[in-house]
Design a protein around this motif. Sequence first.
Motif, PDB file in Angstrom:
ATOM      1  N   ASP A   1     -78.625 -17.328   0.401  1.00  0.00           N
ATOM      2  CA  ASP A   1     -79.601 -16.274   0.138  1.00  0.00           C
ATOM      3  C   ASP A   1     -80.977 -16.818  -0.224  1.00  0.00           C
ATOM      4  O   ASP A   1     -81.922 -16.071  -0.415  1.00  0.00           O
ATOM      5  N   GLY A   2     -81.111 -18.129  -0.355  1.00  0.00           N
ATOM      6  CA  GLY A   2     -82.413 -18.743  -0.592  1.00  0.00           C
ATOM      7  C   GLY A   2     -82.764 -18.973  -2.038  1.00  0.00           C
ATOM      8  O   GLY A   2     -83.473 -19.934  -2.364  1.00  0.00           O
ATOM      9  N   GLU A   3     -82.271 -18.133  -2.939  1.00  0.00           N
ATOM     10  CA  GLU A   3     -82.621 -18.300  -4.349  1.00  0.00           C
ATOM     11  C   GLU A   3     -81.930 -19.524  -4.949  1.00  0.00           C
ATOM     12  O   GLU A   3     -82.508 -20.252  -5.749  1.00  0.00           O
ATOM     13  N   TYR A   4     -80.678 -19.723  -4.570  1.00  0.00           N
ATOM     14  CA  TYR A   4     -79.913 -20.881  -5.010  1.00  0.00           C
ATOM     15  C   TYR A   4     -79.252 -21.509  -3.789  1.00  0.00           C
ATOM     16  O   TYR A   4     -79.010 -20.843  -2.777  1.00  0.00           O
ATOM     17  N   ARG A   5     -78.931 -22.783  -3.914  1.00  0.00           N
ATOM     18  CA  ARG A   5     -78.290 -23.480  -2.806  1.00  0.00           C
ATOM     19  C   ARG A   5     -76.773 -23.500  -2.954  1.00  0.00           C
ATOM     20  O   ARG A   5     -76.045 -23.596  -1.970  1.00  0.00           O
ATOM     21  N   VAL A   6     -76.303 -23.421  -4.203  1.00  0.00           N
ATOM     22  CA  VAL A   6     -74.869 -23.537  -4.439  1.00  0.00           C
ATOM     23  C   VAL A   6     -74.506 -22.863  -5.761  1.00  0.00           C
ATOM     24  O   VAL A   6     -75.344 -22.726  -6.659  1.00  0.00           O
TER      25      VAL A   6
END
Length: 251
Positions: free
Chosen positions: A205-210
């Motif tokens: 979603d772009g806000e977090y990678r994992v």
Amino acid sequence: MTKRVGIVILGDEVLKGEIREANLAYMIPLLAEWGAETALCAILPDDIPVVVRHLRRFREEVDLVVLTGGIGPTPDDITRDAVAAVAGVPLIVHPEAKAALEARPYKGSNPEYRMLMAMVPQGATLIPNPLSPAPGFFIDGMAVFPGVPRMLQAMFEWVKPMVSGHRKSRVTLYAMAPESSYAGNMKEAMAAFPDVGIGSYPMSDGEYRVRVVFRGARFERTEACAAFFTKLLSEIGYEVLRRAEERGEDA
């Protein structure tokens, strides 16, 4: 009492993509809330030998198998036959189910085939269906429900008294670190806290990678494992950007 649950979805229509399966997303969170571990899930075809083979194996691995679908009045509804074969008993017309079906006739239905829904493995306990006179049933660690989501949801609380255990605690960490960067740290945390389960899940979603999820029977241990991992992550140059926790019922 049940601690480990297996779920079996029956139906060619699911495997062939003709309907969207919706029951797993309903059952699994409820079972977790009640303290049970969903240990396996399977989607099986309308094929009696295939279902029998898998059920026999699954019953060796879990305390309860929940089955949905395949208990209607048509020839592709084979769940009752498979469950009876696994239980080693014949199918019988259950008098209570027969009476309920007779008390609520459907215009245009064929009584001969409609009464198939009153057939259950000999010795089975009926699972009441508040939306229809056709019940589910339970025998030998196998609980059988309709596949129609609204019916399943109206009936599924029947399982709750059978479940024992404690709802697990959960700590979730969100970061921008690529999975390969902390795989070694994750392995180290798993070795240091063998009683805590750890899962790594990429995000898009772009806000977090994992997001990395820590699950344990005791919140103190779960939180300590997450803190240990956070420290290791910081040492390789990545920070936790968000942290969420869910306290369970400590064993």
